[in-house]
Design an enzyme around this catalytic site. Structure first.
Site, PDB file in Angstrom:
ATOM      1  N   GLU A  74      -5.960   9.693  16.328  1.00 48.95           N
ATOM      2  CA  GLU A  74      -5.982   8.457  17.121  1.00 48.95           C
ATOM      3  C   GLU A  74      -6.741   7.342  16.402  1.00 48.95           C
ATOM      4  O   GLU A  74      -7.457   6.557  17.014  1.00 48.95           O
ATOM      5  CB  GLU A  74      -6.624   8.746  18.493  1.00 48.95           C
ATOM      6  CG  GLU A  74      -5.854   9.770  19.301  1.00 48.95           C
ATOM      7  CD  GLU A  74      -6.522  10.094  20.632  1.00 48.95           C
ATOM      8  OE1 GLU A  74      -7.527   9.421  20.973  1.00 48.95           O
ATOM      9  OE2 GLU A  74      -6.044  11.007  21.332  1.00 48.95           O
ATOM     10  N   CYS A  75      -6.551   7.260  15.109  1.00 47.08           N
ATOM     11  CA  CYS A  75      -7.271   6.287  14.269  1.00 47.08           C
ATOM     12  C   CYS A  75      -6.299   5.223  13.774  1.00 47.08           C
ATOM     13  O   CYS A  75      -5.098   5.468  13.640  1.00 47.08           O
ATOM     14  CB  CYS A  75      -7.895   7.035  13.083  1.00 47.08           C
ATOM     15  SG  CYS A  75      -8.733   5.988  11.879  1.00 47.08           S
ATOM     16  N   GLY A  76      -6.812   4.043  13.484  1.00 45.10           N
ATOM     17  CA  GLY A  76      -5.977   3.000  12.908  1.00 45.10           C
ATOM     18  C   GLY A  76      -5.416   3.403  11.557  1.00 45.10           C
ATOM     19  O   GLY A  76      -4.400   2.861  11.102  1.00 45.10           O
TER      20      GLY A  76
END
Length: 199
Positions: A74-76
Site C-alpha cells: 500500500e505504498c506510493g
C-alpha cells in the site's frame, strides 16, 4: 658486588616484564584483527521462510547476482513491483535473482498476512521472483539478514539505514554486499541494469 648483582637482577626482571607486555600487546592486536576479519559475513549463511512457509536457503544462490528489496502493498512506490518483475524476467537466466522482503516498518503500508501478500503480488503484478515472509527491516526487532545488510561490521562495506519501502541492496556472485540504492531508484535504472550486465 652485592649492589652490582642486585642491579643486574632488577634490570633483568624489568626487561622480562617489558618483553611480556609487548608480547601480550602483540597477541591482543592479532586477536583483534582476527576477530574483525571473521566478522565480515556473506548472504549465504542465512536461511529464511518464504511466503508459502517453505525454507529458503541463500546458499542455493551462490554464483548469482542478487537484488534484495523490502516491499509493501500500500505504498506510493508499490508499482515498482512491475519493474522488478520485468528485470527478473529478462535476466533470471543470466545468473540474476531478486529476493523480496515484505515489511510493515513504514506507515503501516504492509498490514496483510503472508497469504494476503502472496495473493496481492500474484493478482496485481504476476510476481514470480522469490518473496520471503514478512519481517522487520529496522528498529529493535530488525531481522538478522537486515542486520547484515545495514551494518558495516557484518557486511564489510558500509553502514546504512532502510529509508523507506523498496530500498535496494545489491549482492555480488560471492555473496558480498556491493551497493545500496535508495527506494526511489527504479529497478530498471541504469545503475542496476549495468551492474547486472557487468558494466
Amino acid at each position: 658486588m652485592k649492589k652490582i648483582s642486585l642491579f643486574l637482577i632488577t634490570s633483568f626482571l624489568v626487561m622480562s616484564c617489558q618483553n611480556q607486555a609487548q608480547n601480550q600487546a602483540s597477541t591482543t592486536k592479532k586477536t583483534d584483527f582476527t576477530t574483525t576479519k571473521m566478522e565480515k559475513q556473506t548472504i549465504y549463511q542465512f536461511k529464511i521462510t518464504d511466503l508459502n512457509g517453505n525454507e529458503f536457503d541463500f546458499e542455493t544462490l551462490k554464483g548469482k547476482k542478487i537484488l534484495i528489496v523490502n516491499t509493501a502493498s500500500e505504498c506510493g512506490l508499490t508499482p515498482q513491483y512491475k519493474d522488478l518483475e520485468s528485470i527478473y524476467g529478462k535476466y533470471k537466466d543470466k545468473n540474476f535473482v531478486i529476493v523480496g522482503f515484505p515489511a510493515n516498518n513504514f506507515g503501516g503500508q504492509e498490514p496483510g498476512s503472508n497469504e494476503q501478500i502472496a495473493a496481492f503480488c500474484q493478482k496485481n503484478y504476476g510476481v514470480t521472483f522469490p518473496m520471503m515472509e514478512k519481517i522487520s527491516v529496522k528498529g529493535n526487532d530488525k531481522h538478522e539478514i537486515y542486520q547484515f545488510l545495514t551494518e558495516k561490521s557484518k557486511n564489510g562495506l558500509q553502514d546504512s539505514e532502510v529509508e523507506w519501502n523498496f530500498q535496494k541492496y545489491l549482492i555480488n556472485e560471492q555473496g558480498e554486499l556491493v551497493k545500496v540504492l535508495s527506494p526511489r531508484v527504479l529497478p530498471t535504472d541504469a545503475a542496476i541494469v549495468d551492474w547486472i550486465n557487468g558494466k
